[in-house]
Each structure stands twice: as C-alpha cells, then as structure tokens.
Scaffold this motif. Sequence first.
Motif, PDB file in Angstrom:
ATOM      1  N   GLU A 273       0.824  -1.215   0.000  1.00  0.00           N
ATOM      2  CA  GLU A 273       0.000   0.000   0.000  1.00  0.00           C
ATOM      3  C   GLU A 273       0.850   1.253   0.000  1.00  0.00           C
ATOM      4  O   GLU A 273       0.464   2.286  -0.546  1.00  0.00           O
ATOM      5  N   ALA A 274       1.998   1.171   0.668  1.00  0.00           N
ATOM      6  CA  ALA A 274       2.849   2.364   0.761  1.00  0.00           C
ATOM      7  C   ALA A 274       4.299   1.941   0.925  1.00  0.00           C
ATOM      8  O   ALA A 274       4.613   1.071   1.749  1.00  0.00           O
ATOM      9  N   LEU A 275       5.146   2.555   0.137  1.00  0.00           N
ATOM     10  CA  LEU A 275       6.582   2.306   0.247  1.00  0.00           C
ATOM     11  C   LEU A 275       7.231   3.547   0.856  1.00  0.00           C
ATOM     12  O   LEU A 275       7.015   4.661   0.380  1.00  0.00           O
ATOM     13  N   LEU A 276       7.986   3.326   1.916  1.00  0.00           N
ATOM     14  CA  LEU A 276       8.668   4.437   2.574  1.00  0.00           C
ATOM     15  C   LEU A 276      10.152   4.339   2.247  1.00  0.00           C
ATOM     16  O   LEU A 276      10.739   3.256   2.337  1.00  0.00           O
ATOM     17  N   LEU A 277      10.743   5.461   1.849  1.00  0.00           N
ATOM     18  CA  LEU A 277      12.201   5.521   1.652  1.00  0.00           C
ATOM     19  C   LEU A 277      12.789   6.434   2.709  1.00  0.00           C
ATOM     20  O   LEU A 277      12.335   7.571   2.864  1.00  0.00           O
ATOM     21  N   ALA A 278      13.773   5.910   3.437  1.00  0.00           N
ATOM     22  CA  ALA A 278      14.457   6.746   4.430  1.00  0.00           C
ATOM     23  C   ALA A 278      15.928   6.794   4.061  1.00  0.00           C
ATOM     24  O   ALA A 278      16.555   5.745   3.861  1.00  0.00           O
TER      25      ALA A 278
END
Lengths: 455, 455
Positions: A273-278
């Motif tokens: 649903e959501a990809l987070l890039l840190a």
Amino acid sequence: MSRLIERLRGGLPDEALVTDPDVTAGYAHDHASFCPAGTPAVVVLPRTVEQVRHVMRTATELRVPVVPQGGRSGLSGAANATDGCIVLSLVRMDRILEIDPVERTAVVEPGVINAVLSRAVAEKGLYYPPDPSSWEMCTIGGNIGTGAGGLCCVKYGVTAEYVLGLDVVLTDGRLLRTGRSTAKGVAGYDLTRLFVGSEGSLGIVVRAVLALKPHPPRQLVLAAEFPSAAAAGDAVCRIMADGHTPALLELMDRTTLRAVNKLANMGLPESTEALLLAGFDTPDPAADLAAVAALCAAAGATEVVPASDAAESELLLKARRLAIHALESIRSATMIDDVCVPRARLADMLEGTAAVAAKHDLVIGVCAHAGDGNTHPVVCFDPRDADESRRALASFDEIMALGLELGGTITGEHGVGVLKKEWLAREIGPVGLELQRGIKELFDPLGLLNPGKLF
Amino acid sequence: MSRLIERLRGGLPDEALVTDPDVTAGYAHDHASFCPAGTPAVVVLPRTVEQVRHVMRTATELRVPVVPQGGRSGLSGAANATDGCIVLSLVRMDRILEIDPVERTAVVEPGVINAVLSRAVAEKGLYYPPDPSSWEMCTIGGNIGTGAGGLCCVKYGVTAEYVLGLDVVLTDGRLLRTGRSTAKGVAGYDLTRLFVGSEGSLGIVVRAVLALKPHPPRQLVLAAEFPSAAAAGDAVCRIMADGHTPALLELMDRTTLRAVNKLANMGLPESTEALLLAGFDTPDPAADLAAVAALCAAAGATEVVPASDAAESELLLKARRLAIHALESIRSATMIDDVCVPRARLADMLEGTAAVAAKHDLVIGVCAHAGDGNTHPVVCFDPRDADESRRALASFDEIMALGLELGGTITGEHGVGVLKKEWLAREIGPVGLELQRGIKELFDPLGLLNPGKLF
C-alpha cells in the motif's frame, strides 16, 4: 511599433526583446493545469540589473503589468502571463558570481538553474540543499519566488532558510538591497524573507546571497513496505519521535509504484500500500538504517530492505524522482496538490485522499515528503472529458479542505499562484489577508507586478 | 484615577495593573547603557490573550503608546519605556502549552524563560537551540522581538529559524495568526519572519509555534591559544573551509581572559592574545576535535588542549558564558557592541577594535561568536567620567563603522532598539528605510507600538 516596445528598446538590445507572437506564446504559462494564461505584449530577456531597472521604469511609466518568470516549471500558475503584459524572463541572468567556502555562501543571479548551482558548489565541497523535482530546469529566482522545497527539507529545510540577502528591483525601477552577506544579522525588519515566496509580486530579484552547507556524505537509503497508510504514517511518527533526522523520508503509494514500474520497469513492489524511503547522509548511515528498520518493523512493515551501497540507494531515489512524471503518464493531464499536514495526521491525509479518489471515481496517486507531512496527491484526468475534469477540480479542492481540517496548509512548497488564490484567503483569514494586501500595495502601489496572483 | 487606568481596569484584574511609581520605575529600561528611558503611566501584566487585546484596544482608543517587555535583558534599549506609556510586560504569560516530539514543535506563551523551555524540551529528548547569554532570564517573546542568537548559531542558526507560526495582537486589538504548525508552508507572504526581530513595533506576540531539534549528544570542547588575532581568525577560516560544523566556535581576547580569571579564578592563559573554543556535539566528537586541533596548529596556535570529557568541556564553556559579566566588572559600566562581519574579516575586525581602544585610551574586551563572525566588543567605562563616557560612545560608533566597512552588519543578534537607530539608516539605505517605515505604518498607523525604537 507600439509605444511600449519603442520605450523598451531605449534601454535594451534587440536580442533581449521578443515580440513574435508564435514565440511569445511559448512564454504564456508555467506547468500548472487549469490556470488561465493571457497573451503577453512582449517577452523581455535582460542580462543586466540595469536592463531590469529599465524594464520596470518603463512598465511603471506606461502602466503595463509585468510577469516575472524563471524556468516556468511552477505548478500553481504563478508565472502565467496576463493579456498585454511584459513577460520578464530572468533566464539569461544566469551567472554564478561567487562561491565562498569560508563564508559558506554563493552569490548568484536569478536565472541560475538549481542543479547547475548544486553541481558548482559540490565541486568546492559545498552543498545547496533545496532540491525540487524540477531541479534540472528550475531557476534559483523561481525557487525564491515560490519558496521551493524538495526531498532534502526534512533535514535541511526549505529555500527560505538559505536566502541571506537579496538585490531587488522595485516596481518603479529603484534598487533595494535586503539582508546581509554575514552568517547573522538582525538590522531592521526581515525584508529578505518577505520576498521569499512572494511569487514575483513585490519586486524582481536580480541577485541573491545564498547560504551553503558542507557537502554531506552520500546517502544510504532504506525501503520499507507497509500494508496500509496508517502503518506507514505510524512509522514516520516513530522515526521522528525517536530522534532520527533522515536526509529524506519519502512515501509512494501503490498507484505511484505501479506508475513508476510502468514508466521505467523498476521492479518496485506493487502489492504494497505504501513504500517508505528513508535516507541518511550521516557519518554512520548503516547504523541509522538499522535503527529505522527496527522502527518500521515495529510499525508493521511487511518488508524492510536497506540498500547495501550508494548505487542501490541511487536506484531507489531515482524511482522517487520519477514519481510525479510517472503519474503524469497515467492520463493525459494532472493536477498536483501540495498539502502539508502535521506528521501525526499523515495517515489521515492519505486515507482521506483515497476516499476522495473513490468518491469521484478518479486515479489519485500520492507521493509525499513524508518526513515533513508534505503530500503531493496527483489527480489524473483527461481534460477532453468535461465531467472528469470537473471531478478532478472538485477532488483537488476537497484535498485542500481536508488538509486545512487536519491542521495543515494548502501549500507546503509549490505556492499559491492562480491555482489556490481563493484558498489562500480561507487559510490565512481576513486579518492576515488585509495585512498581506497592505504589503502588496506598499511595494507595488500601481498593482503592476504579477497581477492576479496570490490574492 | 486617570481615564487610562479606569479603562484598563475594565478588562484587567487589579493584580495585573501596577501604578505605584516606585514599582513602575523598575520597568523603565532594559540592560542597555546610554539609552534614554521615560516614565511609564502604568505597567500591565496580563495573563491572557483577551487581556492583551483589551490593553491594545484601550491604547488605540486613547492614543497611548505601548512598550512591550519580556525579561528586559536586551542590550539596545528596545524595551525602554517612553513617558506616559503603557508598559506591557508579558512575563506572566509564561505557560508552555505543548511539546510534541513527533512534530518537533513547542507551543509557548511569550513570557516563557528561554532556559525553562530548553530544560522542558530536553526532558523529552528535544532541543531548542537559541541560547543567548541571558538565557536564564530572557523570554521567548523577547528572543522573537530581538531575533536573538547565542553560542549555538554557527551550527543551529538564530531564533528566526525556529519560529514557525505566531499569534499576534495587533495595535487595534485584532488577533492575527501567522505561519503554520507544519514543518513546511508557503501560503502567502511570510509575516512570521517579519515579526521576528521587529522589537515589538508591529504587534504583540502572544503565542508562538517553535521548531525543535532532537537533543544532540553532550559537547566535547577544544581550547586553542593564538599569538595574534590574525592567527585566530585564520584558524576560524580554515575550520569552516575544511567543512567542519562545530556546535560552537567562540573567541575570547586577552582582556576577556584576564577579566574572567579575575572574576572566577579559572586559570585561563593570560599570556595569549586570543583563545578559541571549538565544541562538537557529533557522534564522534573526539575525531572532530583532532581534525580541528591540526587546523589550529597549522594556523599558528601555540597550545591546543582538547577537553578529555564533558566536565572539562563544561568548564571551558562556563568561562565563555562568564565573559560579558566579567568584562562588566572592569569599570562601572559597559557598552556591548554586536557587529557581525564575514568570517574572513574577523581578524581585521579584532585588530581594528584594538586600534579603536588604543586611540581612545579605553579598555575594550572582545568575545565573539567567531564561527559566525559575530563580535561583541565590550567598551568599559566609568559613566561619572564625562570625557571617558564621550570616548566610550565614540568608540562604540567607530566599531560599527568598521563593521560596515568590512562588509558586516551593525547587529548580529542584539537588535537596533534606541541604541543603533541612527545606524540602521546607514546600514540599510534610503530605499530600504522607506519600505521599512511603510511596513511600520501598515501595522501601526497611529505609531503607538514601541515608538522611537528602530527608526
């Protein structure tokens, strides 16, 4: 030859004046949808401060409106021409006048391309952080006009933090110097910051003293997949509450991931649903990534993949940088929103946007500078379809209303321009609006500078 | 009972009104020398926004000037009373309304003491950087009014960088909300930054949304002795050009070192011309200190002593924090200047200041936020000695002239107030001055807010 052109010729070389309607039409608008654009009387491309002063003196004398322009990559119509105006394009004033590693400052003309400056300062071990997606085409003058942001802001802040002083040609042609060249300075009211984000409505920036940082180490980036917007939002909150300062903290929703894969075949996970890039540019980024990976897992991430090197990190960033472009290729047109909410309301913003999309039966992809709570819902539509266009506009407005309801702002970094001027009044209220109009009148009593924008 | 007091009583409890001349006299001035102060008609100490609004409505109705005050630790006379004015002391509006680790914001009333806020946010792992020397007594409202700085600025910037949004009571009692609670926001002109550094001349700040940082590790500090101002200035330039970002980079000259030793018997080296302190709050401060030590040695340091632990570092910082106070004890009075120059001109500034002291046969000790180029020449004099006072004033002015000549500003962090208002015009020039006056008139058409300050 009109009186206007004749007067302009008096202080400008021929090559600085464009009157061919086929050519001037190309300067009529920026990158925004649904914003009316008029037909300019002339496009002026000065190379010197004196030429800009001549243009403004002429405009004041003949009462002709002036629309300043940079790279025209803006997303709010702030650079759109009005009928009969002088388009004042600053793109030929593109010299980097000075880069000083001791003062950590650069002195530039307004037409310098953001990426050109970034590369030039990097060669001297320095860093100019503001990095809007359009950085290869947008100008520093335009960045100052809109108060541009980018991926860097969660750690490094926005354009406003990097403008120390300005030279500005006022509407009547007088030259104003604001601010300072020193690290600190509080002499008088902060006129510098008043010009940042003023969308060319108060004066023409012709020179800027910018603050620089030492160039940080290359980033290491982690990607985390989440089964819901709520889980991704929770991860963002945990990362910030735990005291981390990522150099970027970006989010792409499923629609965006699919669009990027379709455009560039990047193999991003479409089931999430959501990809987070840190990203971290700290001395020991692997340690930071490990800590953030644990926080993502605790927030419910289904998969957490730290990049093992800079090349892998660059690939992930490339996907994010393609996001808006990829979403633009879904339908023939887009409206790109720019709502910034408190971080704790990010999940509500994402869920609310999905509900707006469902209600209006539209594709709305969201990428976000999640660490700032700054979302870019991209409303995809076909402008030839009147009903779809109507629904797109309605969605765009409902997203802003949602942002305000959640304690946010209608614009985190793109500006007001034409697109959101009715919304500005809603956000800042009647007292603020009255004072803002008063400032406009103080700097531009004849109302010649970029009329019809902001208010 | 005067009409003014009667009207004020209509919206304020008795305890909020002070009319006893013996008591009100104590509110007549701030910490600056040579600044005229009048006799207030009344001192008002409100506790609520509504009470402030009542005061401003009353002032507007009766055309009475209002002088807002915080902790009165200012050094430019900006908080000095004028005859017959209402002194509006915000010190009882001292609640911290919110500290939010996810948003990294604090919401405060203006009377909160800087150190109280710093300690409160530290308990939650957060950091409010601005740290003027007066931090145990100055208020956040006063910090916003002056645009206060401190030791932290070389890494963390000044107060302006930490003010996201404000509630302001305007001169007629209307309430204005500026800015945002979100990390980013560019909706309309930046009125927030206009109020920062405006010295209470545009409105009364009654609530502020402040940005916070994660609390950094404790600093490790290095001390380096230099045989000349030129060598110390060279070290500062090398440190900055080499890409280091110390959390502080402070300088004390020989006069200051002697004064600190005399006051606190700290054993600082009195034979050296300039002592530089460099502090790092990075993950590996020892490595940073080693790099900086080498740069100091290359610049000609005669001795370089890195603190081995936090306790030793704290002792060095204590010496620096005592500097102004120590210099004040040399003669019975001081004038504290606040000239900020480009880092590369720091040595010229120090040498020029020494020449001014010699010329006027005065003791002028200098401590400096060297990393910012922000010097505080402290002119020591006896106000009972008319000739010495005259020479002190002349020196103070010559130091500002020198700062401007070197490309600097007359005030890096203390503000203009009464003390430097003639110099403001010299620094910003006629065009800037006209616009600044226009802004003043827009916000305060009757000229009631802190009259006689800034301009």
